[in-house]
Design a protein around this motif. Structure first.
Motif, PDB file in Angstrom:
ATOM      1  N   GLY A 101      28.561  37.463  51.354  1.00 58.16           N
ATOM      2  CA  GLY A 101      28.123  38.843  51.136  1.00 58.16           C
ATOM      3  C   GLY A 101      29.307  39.795  51.020  1.00 58.16           C
ATOM      4  O   GLY A 101      30.304  39.493  50.379  1.00 58.16           O
ATOM      5  N   SER A 102      29.194  40.937  51.682  1.00 56.65           N
ATOM      6  CA  SER A 102      30.216  41.970  51.546  1.00 56.65           C
ATOM      7  C   SER A 102      31.508  41.637  52.284  1.00 56.65           C
ATOM      8  O   SER A 102      32.511  42.320  52.119  1.00 56.65           O
ATOM      9  N   VAL A 103      31.516  40.607  53.096  1.00 62.36           N
ATOM     10  CA  VAL A 103      32.713  40.196  53.831  1.00 62.36           C
ATOM     11  C   VAL A 103      33.658  39.402  52.930  1.00 62.36           C
ATOM     12  O   VAL A 103      34.851  39.316  53.186  1.00 62.36           O
ATOM     13  N   SER A 104      33.149  38.852  51.858  1.00 60.84           N
ATOM     14  CA  SER A 104      33.940  38.007  50.973  1.00 60.84           C
ATOM     15  C   SER A 104      35.052  38.807  50.300  1.00 60.84           C
ATOM     16  O   SER A 104      34.891  39.979  49.975  1.00 60.84           O
ATOM     17  N   ARG A 105      36.182  38.149  50.093  1.00 59.63           N
ATOM     18  CA  ARG A 105      37.269  38.772  49.349  1.00 59.63           C
ATOM     19  C   ARG A 105      36.874  38.906  47.894  1.00 59.63           C
ATOM     20  O   ARG A 105      36.120  38.089  47.358  1.00 59.63           O
ATOM     21  N   LEU A 106      37.419  39.924  47.249  1.00 63.56           N
ATOM     22  CA  LEU A 106      37.124  40.154  45.842  1.00 63.56           C
ATOM     23  C   LEU A 106      38.195  39.527  44.963  1.00 63.56           C
ATOM     24  O   LEU A 106      39.386  39.623  45.254  1.00 63.56           O
ATOM     25  N   VAL A 107      37.765  38.897  43.889  1.00 61.87           N
ATOM     26  CA  VAL A 107      38.664  38.325  42.896  1.00 61.87           C
ATOM     27  C   VAL A 107      38.640  39.251  41.688  1.00 61.87           C
ATOM     28  O   VAL A 107      37.575  39.561  41.152  1.00 61.87           O
ATOM     29  N   TYR A 108      39.819  39.693  41.271  1.00 59.64           N
ATOM     30  CA  TYR A 108      39.932  40.626  40.153  1.00 59.64           C
ATOM     31  C   TYR A 108      40.394  39.896  38.904  1.00 59.64           C
ATOM     32  O   TYR A 108      41.329  39.086  38.950  1.00 59.64           O
ATOM     33  N   THR A 109      39.724  40.185  37.795  1.00 59.62           N
ATOM     34  CA  THR A 109      40.120  39.691  36.489  1.00 59.62           C
ATOM     35  C   THR A 109      40.115  40.867  35.530  1.00 59.62           C
ATOM     36  O   THR A 109      39.484  41.898  35.784  1.00 59.62           O
ATOM     37  N   LEU A 110      40.811  40.711  34.420  1.00 61.63           N
ATOM     38  CA  LEU A 110      40.835  41.773  33.419  1.00 61.63           C
ATOM     39  C   LEU A 110      39.587  41.725  32.548  1.00 61.63           C
ATOM     40  O   LEU A 110      39.109  40.647  32.200  1.00 61.63           O
ATOM     41  N   THR A 111      39.090  42.870  32.203  1.00 58.97           N
ATOM     42  CA  THR A 111      37.984  42.962  31.250  1.00 58.97           C
ATOM     43  C   THR A 111      38.569  43.097  29.844  1.00 58.97           C
ATOM     44  O   THR A 111      39.788  43.154  29.671  1.00 58.97           O
ATOM     45  N   ARG A 112      37.711  43.168  28.854  1.00 59.29           N
ATOM     46  CA  ARG A 112      38.187  43.381  27.484  1.00 59.29           C
ATOM     47  C   ARG A 112      38.957  44.687  27.372  1.00 59.29           C
ATOM     48  O   ARG A 112      39.971  44.759  26.688  1.00 59.29           O
ATOM     49  N   ASP A 113      38.461  45.732  28.045  1.00 59.18           N
ATOM     50  CA  ASP A 113      39.168  47.018  28.020  1.00 59.18           C
ATOM     51  C   ASP A 113      40.527  46.915  28.707  1.00 59.18           C
ATOM     52  O   ASP A 113      41.486  47.572  28.302  1.00 59.18           O
ATOM     53  N   GLY A 114      40.604  46.101  29.749  1.00 60.12           N
ATOM     54  CA  GLY A 114      41.879  45.893  30.426  1.00 60.12           C
ATOM     55  C   GLY A 114      42.898  45.205  29.529  1.00 60.12           C
ATOM     56  O   GLY A 114      44.072  45.573  29.505  1.00 60.12           O
ATOM     57  N   TRP A 115      42.440  44.192  28.781  1.00 57.53           N
ATOM     58  CA  TRP A 115      43.340  43.522  27.844  1.00 57.53           C
ATOM     59  C   TRP A 115      43.773  44.484  26.748  1.00 57.53           C
ATOM     60  O   TRP A 115      44.933  44.473  26.322  1.00 57.53           O
TER      61      TRP A 115
END
Length: 160
Positions: A101-115
């Motif tokens: 749930g909300s305790v989990s670490r977040l994994v960040y990736t780039l979106t199309r807009d980020g690229w």
């Protein structure tokens, strides 16, 4: 009340409290302070996007350690920065362990807009779901390189 002496003799002058009165030569304080620097280029935006793009996926803690903790800065601004980049749809945040749930670490990736913000084409793999073992490998590799970079190591591309 302060008294001032003038050439014609002592005279008492009442001074208004300038902080509470409205003056025409002072800009009124408004609640637009948050939007004051809204369009200013931020130094961490491009660096964080390049970092996430290089490793393809990193956790929020890895970003905070890389840009704030190892530099001796507080990470409160980093949390706000990651939230803003996610709201601008430059980064996508997914929980590492959804069952926590909300305790989990977040994994960040780039979106199309980020690229696009980096001026690069998104890789073909970003259009499909990455298998779990590839995800674990990339996160572990980013973690190892995070420790090595803090010791002064650099990753040299194979074409050099």
């Amino acid at each position: 009340m302060p008294t001032f002496e003038m050439s014609s003799g002592p005279k008492k002058i009442k001074l208004k409290n300038l902080y509470n009165s409205q003056r025409n030569d002072v800009l009124p304080q408004t609640s637009q302070r948050r939007s004051r620097y809204r369009f200013r280029a931020r130094s961490y935006d491009a660096a964080i996007l390049r970092y996430v793009g290089f490793y393809r996926m990193v956790t929020g803690h890895q970003i905070l350690y890389r840009f704030f903790t190892y530099a001796g800065k507080g990470d409160r601004y980093g949390y706000r920065l990651l939230r803003r980049l996610t709201e601008q749809n430059l980064l996508k945040a997914e929980p590492l362990d959804p069952e926590l749930g909300s305790v989990s670490r977040l994994v960040y990736t780039l979106t199309r807009d980020g690229w696009r913000a980096l001026g690069l084409q998104p890789p073909a793999e970003s259009r499909r779901t990455v298998p779990g073992y590839v995800r674990e490998y990339r996160l572990q590799f980013a973690d190892v390189m995070l420790e090595r970079e803090s010791e002064g190591w650099r990753l040299i591309p194979s074409n050099q």
